[in-house]
Enzyme design. Structure first.
Site, PDB file in Angstrom:
ATOM      1  CD  GLU B  58       0.427  -4.498   5.480  1.00  0.00           C
ATOM      2  OE1 GLU B  58      -0.197  -5.301   4.753  1.00  0.00           O
ATOM      3  OE2 GLU B  58       0.603  -4.676   6.697  1.00  0.00           O
ATOM      4  CG  PHE B 120       7.001 -12.215  15.905  1.00  0.00           C
ATOM      5  CD1 PHE B 120       6.323 -13.247  15.256  1.00  0.00           C
ATOM      6  CD2 PHE B 120       6.328 -11.037  16.157  1.00  0.00           C
ATOM      7  CE1 PHE B 120       5.000 -13.100  14.879  1.00  0.00           C
ATOM      8  CE2 PHE B 120       4.990 -10.884  15.783  1.00  0.00           C
ATOM      9  CZ  PHE B 120       4.334 -11.923  15.147  1.00  0.00           C
ATOM     10  CD  GLN B 121       4.697  -9.187  12.710  1.00  0.00           C
ATOM     11  OE1 GLN B 121       4.851  -8.072  13.213  1.00  0.00           O
ATOM     12  NE2 GLN B 121       3.520  -9.591  12.232  1.00  0.00           N
ATOM     13  CE  LYS B 170       8.167  -1.655  19.483  1.00  0.00           C
ATOM     14  NZ  LYS B 170       7.273  -2.728  19.978  1.00  0.00           N
ATOM     15  CG  MET B 487      -3.920  -8.457 -22.443  1.00  0.00           C
ATOM     16  SD  MET B 487      -4.440  -7.756 -24.030  1.00  0.00           S
ATOM     17  CE  MET B 487      -4.360  -6.004 -23.688  1.00  0.00           C
TER      18      MET B 487
END
Lengths: 163, 580
Positions: B58, B120-121, B170, B487
Site C-alpha cells: 500500500e 478483525f482488521q 463497510k 548519507m
C-alpha cells in the site's frame, strides 16, 4: 505570557481531538480547556488557556485557524474581557473548623453546596487567581478533593465571537 | 447535504464512490483490495471509467498517487482496506503532508457497529492519520458519500494542498442499499475559506521595497510548483534581472540552465546561492518556508536582508524567520499583480548597484562551481547524473529516493521545467523513488521517467518491479550503488570518526538477475567507459522497457557543499579538506 484563546468549533466528532492533538504535536502548552455546545447546536465554544512568548502565541492562533473545523477564534487576553472558573473543594470539616471554613467561604463569596458529618463541599466561582487564593486561605484545613472547571471567558462590551 | 433531484439515479454507497471519482475526472486509482473494501472493488469492476492499479504494498499506492499530483497539480487517489492496508499507507500520507501534496486516500473500515470492539482488521485510522493529514473524515450515512468525496477533493486541492483521508465503514457500501446520487458542483464551508488574492497594500509595499534593493535575491520553493506560477516567477525574475535560487522542492520553478539561476540553496546548496542569500539586502521569498535545511542557524540568518514572504499559508510566515512584508495569497495572482505594478511604474532596480551585485555573484560562482574529482578511475555519481541529464536533454521526470543520490540529482540534473523533479523533501522517505516514477510513467507514457536511487532506498519498495511488469511501466532505474547507506556514512565520516554503525549493506542481491526475474532488463556498469553505452541501451534500445542500471560508483564520495552545523547559511564545507 498567559493567553486565553476562545474558539468557535464545528460541533463534529473528532474536531476536539484534532485541536488537542495539535497542541501535543507541536509542543504547545494547554493550562486549561473547557468546551461545550453553544445555543447553535452545530457549534461548540471552547476556551483554552495557554502560555508562551508572542511568536509561539502567533503560531498557535495561526495553526488553530488552519484546522478545517475551526470557524473563528479570538485571543481574549488581547482586550478587556471577563474570565471565570468554577471550583468545587471538598474539605474535612469537624469541630471548630466547621465555622472557620464557613467564614472563609463567605469571605470569598463561596457556597457550601454539600454537607456531611465530617466534610463540607465548597463551590466557588471567580478568576483563577481568586480560586488559588481560596486554597491558600484554607491553611490548616485538610483538603480532600479539588475539582476545577478551567477558565471560560467572554469579551467586554459590544465585541462578540459569533457567526 | 445531498440535494435530491427527482431523476437522481439510485446507487449503492460503493457505486457512488466510484461514480463520484469518475465525475471528479479521476482516471487512475492506486490501491490494494481487502475485506473492508470488497464492495467498492466490486463496484470498480463493473465500470470502465476509473482504472485501478494494483500495487504490491500500500505504501507504493500512496507514492504513485503523490507523484501523479506532483507532476500534474491534481490530487492523486488511493484506495486501501482497513487495518494493515491503512497503516501501510501511513508513510505515504505523511510524505504527501510534509510536501503539501494534494491526495485523497479512501480507507476501508470495519462495519459501524463493530468500531471500537477491536474487530478483525480494525484500526483507528482517523486517530492514526490525524497529525499527518490536512483533514480526515468518516462516512456516517451512505447518502453523504458524494458530498464527502467532493469535500475531500476541495480541501485537498485548495489553499495549501495536502492529503485528506476518508474512512469508510463497510456497511456504508452495501450493494443492495441504494440512494439517490447527485455529485455536487462545489462545496462551501463556513469554517474553511482559503485566502486567494494577496493584500494589494502589502503587494505595493513589496514592490517599493524590491525596487529599492541593491542586493536582491529571489528565493522560490515548492509553492511555485504546486501553485503553477513558474511562468510568472520567471517573467518577474527576468524583468528585474534578479538572481534566482530554488529550494529542493522548488527545482524547475525557474529554468536550471538559465544564467540568472544560481543553483539550489541550503544544506547542500551551491556556494553561490548560499553566499548570495547571506549577502542580500532583500529576499523575495515565494512559496518557500525557511525550513531548517535552508536557514542553518536561524540566529545568524541573512543579517542585512529585508524579507518579503509570499505564501498561501499564514502559518508558514514568520514561523522560523520573521518576515518584514508578509503577503498571504496564492503565489500566481500575487506575482501577476507585482508584475502589473512594475510594468505600470516602468521602473527597474538601480542598474549600477545590480551590476555590482552580479559581479560579486559571478565571482562566487567561480569558487566551487559544482566541481568534483574527475581524476579518479572510479565512476563518480555526479558524472552519472550529468550524463543522464544529457541523454534526456534535461527534460525527463526525475523521481528520486532519499540520500546522497537525491542530492546529486538535485545538484547535477538541470531542471528546466516545473513538476519534473519529484522527490520526498520534507519527510525524506526512502522507498519513494520507484513508486513515484511508476505513478508518473503511467500518466505520461511517452515521457522519459527516471528513478534515481541507491541500493538502500530501492530495496525499500523493490517489490514494485512486479507492478511495473503488470502495467508495462518502462521507467529507467539509475541505481547509484556504493554498497553503503551513503548519507549515513557521510555523517559518520564527518562526525563519528568513520565508525560505520550499520551503514554497510552486506549481501546485496544481484540486481541484474533480480530485474530479469521480474521480466525487465538489467545492466551493470562498473567503469566510467561503460556508462555511455549503457545509457544508450537503456534510453534508446530498450526505450519502452524497464531498465535497471546497477551503477557501481565511488563508495567514498561525499556530497558538497555542505553547511557547517550551527553556522550561518553561507558557512560550508566545500570538500573533504576545504571549508569557508
Amino acid at each position: 505570557m498567559r493567553h486565553i484563546i476562545s474558539v468557535l468549533l464545528e460541533n463534529e466528532s473528532g474536531a476536539l481531538a484534532r485541536l488537542v492533538g495539535l497542541f501535543a504535536q507541536r509542543g504547545y502548552n494547554i493550562d486549561s480547556l473547557t468546551v461545550a455546545p453553544t445555543e447553535d447546536a452545530t457549534l461548540s465554544r471552547l476556551t483554552l488557556v495557554t502560555h508562551g512568548n508572542d511568536q509561539v502565541i502567533e503560531q498557535i492562533t495561526k495553526q488553530l485557524h488552519k484546522l478545517i473545523e475551526v470557524v473563528k477564534l479570538t485571543d481574549l487576553s488581547e482586550s478587556a474581557h471577563i474570565e471565570r472558573e468554577l471550583m468545587l473543594v471538598k474539605v474535612k470539616a469537624v469541630g471548630e473548623q466547621r465555622d472557620e471554613i464557613k467564614r472563609c467561604a463567605d469571605i470569598f463569596r463561596g457556597q457550601i453546596v454539600d454537607v456531611s458529618a465530617t466534610t463540607y463541599t465548597v463551590q466557588l466561582v471567580g478568576t483563577s487567581d481568586k480560586l488559588d487564593a481560596f486554597i491558600q486561605a484554607l491553611t490548616g484545613t485538610p483538603i480532600l478533593e479539588v475539582v476545577r472547571s478551567g477558565v471560560s471567558g467572554i469579551s467586554r462590551g459590544d465585541k462578540t465571537l459569533t457567526m | 447535504m445531498t440535494s435530491q433531484s427527482k431523476q437522481a439515479e439510485m446507487l449503492s454507497g460503493a457505486a457512488m464512490i466510484i461514480r463520484a471519482l469518475a465525475d471528479e475526472g479521476v482516471e487512475y486509482l492506486y490501491g490494494y483490495p481487502g475485506g473492508a473494501v470488497l464492495h467498492i472493488y466490486d463496484a470498480l469492476f463493473q465500470q470502465t471509467k476509473v482504472k485501478h492499479v494494483l500495487v504490491r504494498h500500500e505504501q507504493a499506492a500512496t507514492h504513485m498517487a503523490d507523484a501523479y499530483a506532483r507532476a500534474t497539480g491534481k490530487a492523486g487517489v488511493v484506495l486501501v482496506t482497513s487495518g494493515p492496508g491503512a497503516t501501510n499507507a501511513v508513510t505515504g500520507i505523511a510524505t504527501a503532508y510534509m510536501d503539501s501534496i494534494p491526495m485523497v486516500v479512501l480507507t476501508g473500515q470495519v462495519m459501524s457497529h463493530l468500531i471500537g470492539e477491536d474487530a478483525f482488521q480494525e484500526t483507528d485510522m482517523l486517530g492514526i492519520s490525524r497529525p499527518i493529514v490536512k483533514h480526515n473524515m468518516s462516512v456516517r450515512r451512505p447518502e453523504d458519500i458524494p458530498y464527502l468525496i467532493k469535500k475531500a477533493f476541495y480541501i485537498a486541492q485548495s489553499g495549501r494542498p495536502g492529503p485528506v483521508v476518508l474512512d469508510i465503514p463497510k456497511d456504508m457500501t452495501i450493494p443492495s442499499q441504494k440512494f439517490p446520487y447527485h455529485y455536487p458542483d462545489d462545496v462551501k464551508l463556513r469554517s474553511y475559506q482559503p485566502k486567494l488574492k494577496g493584500h494589494s497594500g502589502q503587494i505595493k509595499k513589496a514592490v517599493t521595497a524590491l525596487l529599492a534593493a541593491k542586493k536582491p535575491i529571489l528565493y522560490a520553493g515548492g509553492g511555485v510548483i504546486m501553485g503553477g506560477a513558474s511562468e510568472e516567477l520567471t517573467e518577474l525574475a527576468r524583468y528585474l534581472n534578479l538572481p534566482v535560487t530554488n529550494t529542493l522542492m522548488g527545482l524547475g520553478a525557474y529554468p536550471g540552465g538559465d544564467k540568472q539561476f544560481i543553483g539550489m540553496l541550503g544544506m547542500h546548496g551551491s556556494y553561490e546561492a548560499n553566499q548570495t542569500m547571506h549577502g542580500a539586502d532583500l529576499i523575495l521569498a515565494v512559496g518557500a518556508r525557511f525550513d531548517d535545511r535552508v536557514t542553518n542557524n536561524t540566529k545568524k540568518f541573512c543579517p542585512d536582508a529585508t524579507i518579503i514572504h509570499i505564501d498561501i499559508d499564514p502559518a508558514s510566515i514568520s514561523k522560523t524567520i520573521n518576515a518584514h512584508i508578509p503577503i498571504v495569497g496564492l503565489v500566481k495572482p500575487v506575482l501577476t499583480e507585482m508584475l502589473d505594478i512594475l510594468k505600470q511604474k516602468k521602473k527597474k532596480l538601480d542598474a549600477a548597484a545590480l551590476e555590482k551585485w552580479w559581479q560579486q555573484i559571478n565571482e562566487w560562482r567561480q569558487v566551487h562551481g559544482g566541481r568534483y574529482d574527475t581524476e579518479t578511475p572510479l565512476l563518480k555519481p555526479q558524472y552519472v547524473i550529468e550524463q543522464v541529464s544529457k541523454i534526456t536533454k534535461g527534460d525527463a521526470f526525475v523521481c528520486s529516493d532519499v540520500g546522497q543520490h537525491q542530492m546529486f540529482a538535485a545538484q547535477y540534473y538541470s531542471f528546466n521545467k516545473p513538476n519534473r523533479w519529484i522527490n520526498s523533501g520534507g519527510l525524506g522517505t526512502m522507498g519513494f523513488g520507484l513508486p513515484a516514477a511508476m505513478g508518473v510513467k503511467l500518466n505520461f507514457p511517452d515521457a522519459d521517467v527516471v528513478c534515481v536511487t541507491g541500493e538502500g532506498s530501492i530495496q525499500m519498495n523493490i517489490q514494485e518491479l512486479s507492478t511495473c511488469k503488470q502495467y508495462g511501466l518502462g521507467v529507467k532505474i539509475i541505481n547509484l550503488n556504493n554498497g553503503y547507506l551513503g548519507m549515513v556514512k557521510q555523517w559518520q565520516d564527518m562526525n563519528y570518526e568513520s565508525r560505520y554503525a550499520s551503514s554497510y549493506m552486506d549481501s546485496l542481491p544481484d540486481f541484474i538477475k533480480l530485474a530479469e526475474a521480474y521480466g525487465h532488463v538489467g545492466i551493470r556498469v562498473t567503469k566510467p567507459e561503460e556508462l555511455q553505452p549503457a545509457l544508450e541501451r537503456a534510453f534508446v534500445e530498450h526505450k519502452d522497457q524497464l531498465v535497471f542500471l546497477d551503477i557501481h560508483i565511488d563508495p567514498k564520495e561525499h556530497v558538497y557543499p555542505m553547511q557547517i552545523p550551527g553556522g550561518a547559511i553561507n558557512e560550508m564545507f566545500l570538500s573533504k579538506t576545504e571549508r569557508t
